[in-house]
Design a protein around this motif. Structure first.
Motif, mmCIF file in Angstrom:
data_model
loop_
_atom_site.group_PDB
_atom_site.id
_atom_site.type_symbol
_atom_site.label_atom_id
_atom_site.label_comp_id
_atom_site.label_asym_id
_atom_site.label_seq_id
_atom_site.Cartn_x
_atom_site.Cartn_y
_atom_site.Cartn_z
ATOM 1 N N VAL A 1 59.469 16.182 25.830
ATOM 2 C CA VAL A 1 58.811 15.341 26.841
ATOM 3 C C VAL A 1 57.659 16.095 27.498
ATOM 4 O O VAL A 1 56.565 15.562 27.696
ATOM 5 C CB VAL A 1 59.829 14.875 27.905
ATOM 6 C CG1 VAL A 1 59.113 14.198 29.080
ATOM 7 C CG2 VAL A 1 60.848 13.926 27.292
ATOM 8 N N TRP A 2 57.887 17.367 27.819
ATOM 9 C CA TRP A 2 56.841 18.195 28.430
ATOM 10 C C TRP A 2 55.653 18.332 27.485
ATOM 11 O O TRP A 2 54.494 18.227 27.901
ATOM 12 C CB TRP A 2 57.397 19.572 28.769
ATOM 13 C CG TRP A 2 56.371 20.506 29.341
ATOM 14 C CD1 TRP A 2 55.972 20.610 30.641
ATOM 15 C CD2 TRP A 2 55.590 21.461 28.599
ATOM 16 N NE1 TRP A 2 55.001 21.571 30.783
ATOM 17 C CE2 TRP A 2 54.743 22.112 29.538
ATOM 18 C CE3 TRP A 2 55.527 21.840 27.264
ATOM 19 C CZ2 TRP A 2 53.848 23.108 29.165
ATOM 20 C CZ3 TRP A 2 54.635 22.825 26.888
ATOM 21 C CH2 TRP A 2 53.800 23.455 27.829
ATOM 22 N N SER A 3 55.950 18.533 26.205
ATOM 23 C CA SER A 3 54.885 18.674 25.214
ATOM 24 C C SER A 3 54.075 17.383 25.083
ATOM 25 O O SER A 3 52.854 17.414 24.926
ATOM 26 C CB SER A 3 55.491 19.063 23.860
ATOM 27 O OG SER A 3 54.498 19.155 22.863
ATOM 28 N N HIS A 4 54.774 16.254 25.169
ATOM 29 C CA HIS A 4 54.073 14.959 25.089
ATOM 30 C C HIS A 4 53.149 14.762 26.285
ATOM 31 O O HIS A 4 51.999 14.315 26.127
ATOM 32 C CB HIS A 4 55.101 13.825 25.033
ATOM 33 C CG HIS A 4 54.496 12.467 25.107
ATOM 34 N ND1 HIS A 4 53.858 11.873 24.044
ATOM 35 C CD2 HIS A 4 54.406 11.579 26.140
ATOM 36 C CE1 HIS A 4 53.417 10.678 24.406
ATOM 37 N NE2 HIS A 4 53.728 10.478 25.676
ATOM 38 N N LYS B 1 51.881 17.094 28.143
ATOM 39 C CA LYS B 1 50.861 18.140 28.198
ATOM 40 C C LYS B 1 49.859 18.036 27.056
ATOM 41 O O LYS B 1 48.637 18.173 27.257
ATOM 42 C CB LYS B 1 51.551 19.510 28.167
ATOM 43 C CG LYS B 1 50.651 20.683 28.471
ATOM 44 C CD LYS B 1 50.337 20.787 29.947
ATOM 45 C CE LYS B 1 49.577 22.074 30.244
ATOM 46 N NZ LYS B 1 49.232 22.168 31.684
ATOM 47 N N PHE B 2 50.371 17.776 25.845
ATOM 48 C CA PHE B 2 49.507 17.830 24.664
ATOM 49 C C PHE B 2 49.470 16.519 23.861
ATOM 50 O O PHE B 2 48.790 16.446 22.845
ATOM 51 C CB PHE B 2 49.958 18.962 23.727
ATOM 52 C CG PHE B 2 50.064 20.305 24.406
ATOM 53 C CD1 PHE B 2 48.920 20.985 24.798
ATOM 54 C CD2 PHE B 2 51.308 20.872 24.666
ATOM 55 C CE1 PHE B 2 49.015 22.219 25.430
ATOM 56 C CE2 PHE B 2 51.410 22.106 25.288
ATOM 57 C CZ PHE B 2 50.260 22.783 25.677
ATOM 58 N N GLY B 3 50.217 15.524 24.300
ATOM 59 C CA GLY B 3 50.216 14.249 23.584
ATOM 60 C C GLY B 3 51.077 14.233 22.344
ATOM 61 O O GLY B 3 50.876 13.385 21.459
#
Length: 397
Positions: free
Chosen positions: A220-223, A225-227
């Protein structure tokens, strides 16, 4: 079967607590479903409406929800009584059939199901709307208990645990397609609760759960932050994380949580009184008879009322744990643990989301929120617990 001995050996504490919770829920559902806005649109004066007595407010109550819920309670009680009479050991003969029926029911929702609030979860059978994902929770507990009992002493590493995840993953995947993220999370809680008891290495289960949770949070954090791609729509993700800062979207996803916090936070020690909750009265609090029923309870009965309900749930869950501990075999223990896991998770998540410490997943408050399928399933689960308790000793009948 000796009926007198059966009655003598019933778990009256569990039955009594359940009855109190359900009766109280009918009162709160009636209050939550009262539509004062309708009366105002007819020209009734707001001040007179607010000053009305409890008796007058009862006359304004929309009794349709209460009647329907009461009928669901009667149906669920009769079904639970039937469940009590059939020895739970006999259920193992039909677990394969139940598993297939469960998959067929969940699959039929995707073809025949009705859509409401963006989800396709209900099948209309004329006089009743049936939600297969609710009954699927109890069915998966019964069939998974047999699956795990047959693997007693063999669940020692991840490779041996993998079939268990696949076994639960199939019906869980069908529920995710509806989409119903909340119920799929209940499946996860049931699975890990039962695996913790069935596995010979509970620390391994704890590690897998912790690792999976960390992976989800990281994804979720990666989504954000970076999509990075995730298998959720934006509105679903927003609902899951809005509890972290509901004020960031006051008129959107955060609205439900904010109104719930206002209702609970303004209640005080004793509450505002039955049928006198302003957030419910003025219809600020949405879906208040289902997802946010606890907010209505807290606003009208205050801190003491909310605390009393939590105490009732604590006694209820304690009895479930005792039944699991006293079961005469692993199969009964696993069923009881699965049921306790199901109730515990839903109670924590539902109440947690009303006070903004848990994601808004749309899970009902067991035995309290309005919903026929949910009530019948919950009462069937309680019937299963009583069944296990009655047969905790061999040859009791």
């Amino acid at each position: 079967m000796n009926n007198k001995r059966l009655i003598k050996n019933l778990d009256f504490t569990l039955i009594g607590v359940t009855a109190i919770i359900i009766i109280w829920s009918l009162i709160v559902i009636g209050s939550a479903s009262t539509d004062y806005g309708w009366w105002m649109r007819l020209g009734f004066d707001m001040n007179k409406l607010q000053e009305a007595s409890v008796f007058q407010r009862l006359l304004w109550m929309k009794k349709e929800f209460v009647y329907k819920q009461f009928i669901s309670v009667l149906i669920g009680t009769c079904a639970a009584m039937a469940v009590v009479y059939i020895p739970y050991e006999d259920w193992r003969k039909y677990t394969k059939h139940l598993y297939v029926i469960n998959l067929l029911m969940l699959g039929s929702v995707l073809v025949l199901g009705q859509t409401a609030m963006g989800a396709q979860r209900w099948i209309d059978i004329g006089f009743f709307r049936f939600q297969p994902s609710e009954s699927a929770k109890l069915i998966i507990i019964i069939v998974l208990a047999d699956f795990l009992a047959n693997k007693e002493g063999k669940l020692r590493n991840f490779k041996e645990l993998l079939p268990c995840f696949v076994y639960v993953g199939l019906p869980m995947g069908l529920i995710l397609l509806q989409p119903d993220l909340g119920t799929s999370l209940v499946f996860t809680a049931i699975l890990f609760g039962m695996l913790f008891i069935a596995s010979s290495k509970p620390l391994l289960i704890t590690g897998i759960f912790s690792g999976g949770l960390a992976a989800v949070i990281g994804l979720v954090w990666s989504h954000l932050k970076f999509g990075t791609w995730i298998p959720l729509h934006d509105y679903q993700l927003n609902r899951l994380i809005i509890f972290l800062d509901p004020w960031s979207d006051i008129q959107g996803a955060g609205y439900h949580v904010i109104q719930s916090q206002i209702a609970i936070g303004s209640s005080g020690l004793w509450g505002k009184g039955l049928l006198r909750g302003t957030q419910s009265f003025l219809e600020f609090l949405p879906i208040r008879h289902t997802d946010f029923i606890f907010s209505v309870l807290a606003e009208e009965f205050g801190f003491l009322g909310a605390f009393l309900l939590l105490c009732l749930f604590a006694v209820f869950l304690y009895r479930g744990v005792r039944i699991a501990a006293e079961s005469k075999d692993l199969y009964g223990t696993l069923i009881a643990v699965g049921i306790v896991s199901m109730f515990t998770f839903q109670i924590l998540v539902n109440i947690g989301m009303t006070i903004a410490i848990m994601p808004v997943t749309g899970l009902p408050l067991p035995l309290f929120s309005y919903g026929g399928s949910s009530m019948v399933t919950n009462l069937l689960a309680i019937g299963a617990l009583i069944n296990i308790y009655l047969r905790r000793q061999k040859n009791i009948f």
